[in-house]
Design a protein around this motif. Structure first.
Motif, PDB file in Angstrom:
ATOM      1  N   SER A 173      -8.909   1.098  -7.315  1.00 34.49           N
ATOM      2  CA  SER A 173      -7.596   0.461  -7.426  1.00 34.49           C
ATOM      3  C   SER A 173      -7.402  -0.067  -8.842  1.00 34.49           C
ATOM      4  O   SER A 173      -8.349  -0.557  -9.471  1.00 34.49           O
ATOM      5  N   LEU A 174      -6.178   0.035  -9.340  1.00 31.67           N
ATOM      6  CA  LEU A 174      -5.913  -0.342 -10.729  1.00 31.67           C
ATOM      7  C   LEU A 174      -5.972  -1.850 -10.960  1.00 31.67           C
ATOM      8  O   LEU A 174      -6.306  -2.286 -12.060  1.00 31.67           O
ATOM      9  N   CYS A 175      -5.621  -2.641  -9.971  1.00 29.51           N
ATOM     10  CA  CYS A 175      -5.589  -4.083 -10.193  1.00 29.51           C
ATOM     11  C   CYS A 175      -6.413  -4.821  -9.147  1.00 29.51           C
ATOM     12  O   CYS A 175      -6.918  -4.234  -8.191  1.00 29.51           O
ATOM     13  N   ALA A 176      -6.508  -6.125  -9.340  1.00 29.86           N
ATOM     14  CA  ALA A 176      -7.335  -6.962  -8.469  1.00 29.86           C
ATOM     15  C   ALA A 176      -6.821  -6.988  -7.037  1.00 29.86           C
ATOM     16  O   ALA A 176      -7.599  -7.228  -6.113  1.00 29.86           O
ATOM     17  N   PHE A 177      -5.532  -6.741  -6.826  1.00 31.58           N
ATOM     18  CA  PHE A 177      -4.995  -6.770  -5.463  1.00 31.58           C
ATOM     19  C   PHE A 177      -5.698  -5.729  -4.599  1.00 31.58           C
ATOM     20  O   PHE A 177      -6.264  -6.044  -3.553  1.00 31.58           O
ATOM     21  N   GLY A 178      -5.660  -4.482  -5.024  1.00 30.06           N
ATOM     22  CA  GLY A 178      -6.281  -3.414  -4.243  1.00 30.06           C
ATOM     23  C   GLY A 178      -7.780  -3.575  -4.129  1.00 30.06           C
ATOM     24  O   GLY A 178      -8.372  -3.307  -3.081  1.00 30.06           O
ATOM     25  N   ARG A 179      -8.418  -4.033  -5.211  1.00 30.64           N
ATOM     26  CA  ARG A 179      -9.870  -4.223  -5.188  1.00 30.64           C
ATOM     27  C   ARG A 179     -10.271  -5.394  -4.301  1.00 30.64           C
ATOM     28  O   ARG A 179     -11.401  -5.449  -3.812  1.00 30.64           O
ATOM     29  N   ARG A 180      -9.344  -6.323  -4.074  1.00 28.47           N
ATOM     30  CA  ARG A 180      -9.662  -7.512  -3.286  1.00 28.47           C
ATOM     31  C   ARG A 180      -9.600  -7.238  -1.777  1.00 28.47           C
ATOM     32  O   ARG A 180     -10.230  -7.943  -0.988  1.00 28.47           O
TER      33      ARG A 180
END
Length: 201
Positions: A173-180
């Protein structure tokens, strides 16, 4: 751009000085944080605490435990993707570093209490519903992954695809949202234990 929490701290800092404010909290995470306690607490509301205050103290002393004598089972910290702590894991300082070591995140520092009446499968479904609704759609791992994850949990079919989906979202995921999202799911499963067996990916 400043949020209300930042602006609310300014009068105290002007009156007492920046060094005095920096002396509050921990050596690595200074100052205070507004903590909002959900309606299941005996004393819900917004409280200002120093960073590093044990979550257990916030829950028991400020929140007064749960209403109607309910038994606390899990606390969600920092929003839908912040993370989850079991009731016996709350003796942890409210700080980015210490919460991260438990698989959670400080986020906006809101605390949501869950008692024994809550079905953990409903909480898991809510996490995926939130992810699917709030994904900006800029990258495929999050856009597709969050929607597919929701479909899988609705159908109650954990398996290899689900494990792969969590791994890809967490790594690509490109940003912390998807990685979280995977981190929140893992912490939720750990917090509820056997009640969510098979959903840890």
């Amino acid at each position: 751009m400043n949020n209300v929490e930042t602006l609310a701290a300014i009068p105290w800092i002007v009156e007492h000085g920046g060094n005095a404010y920096a002396a509050r909290g921990t050596s690595s995470e200074t100052g205070t944080k507004l903590v909002c306690l959900s309606e299941r607490f005996a004393r819900p509301g917004c409280y200002e605490v120093e960073l590093g205050t044990p979550v257990l103290r916030i829950v028991e002393e400020l929140g007064g435990g749960l209403r109607e004598g309910s038994d606390l089972t899990v606390v969600q910290v920092g929003g839908p993707l912040g993370g989850f702590l079991a009731a016996d894991q709350l003796d942890v300082p409210l700080s980015e570093t210490d919460l991260a070591a438990r698989g959670a995140a400080l986020g906006h520092a809101g605390l949501v209490a869950f008692d024994q009446r809550i079905d953990p499968a409903d909480v898991l479904r809510h996490v995926w519903e939130f992810a699917a609704a709030e994904s900006c759609g800029a990258c495929s791992p999050c856009r597709v992954g969050s929607r597919r994850g929701l479909e899988v949990v609705r159908d109650s079919r954990p398996g290899e695809e689900y494990e792969r989906l969590l791994r890809v979202m967490g790594e690509a995921s490109l940003c912390a949202f998807g990685r979280r999202v995977p981190a929140a799911v893992h912490s939720l499963v750990r917090a509820f234990g056997d009640r969510l067996a098979g959903w840890d990916g």
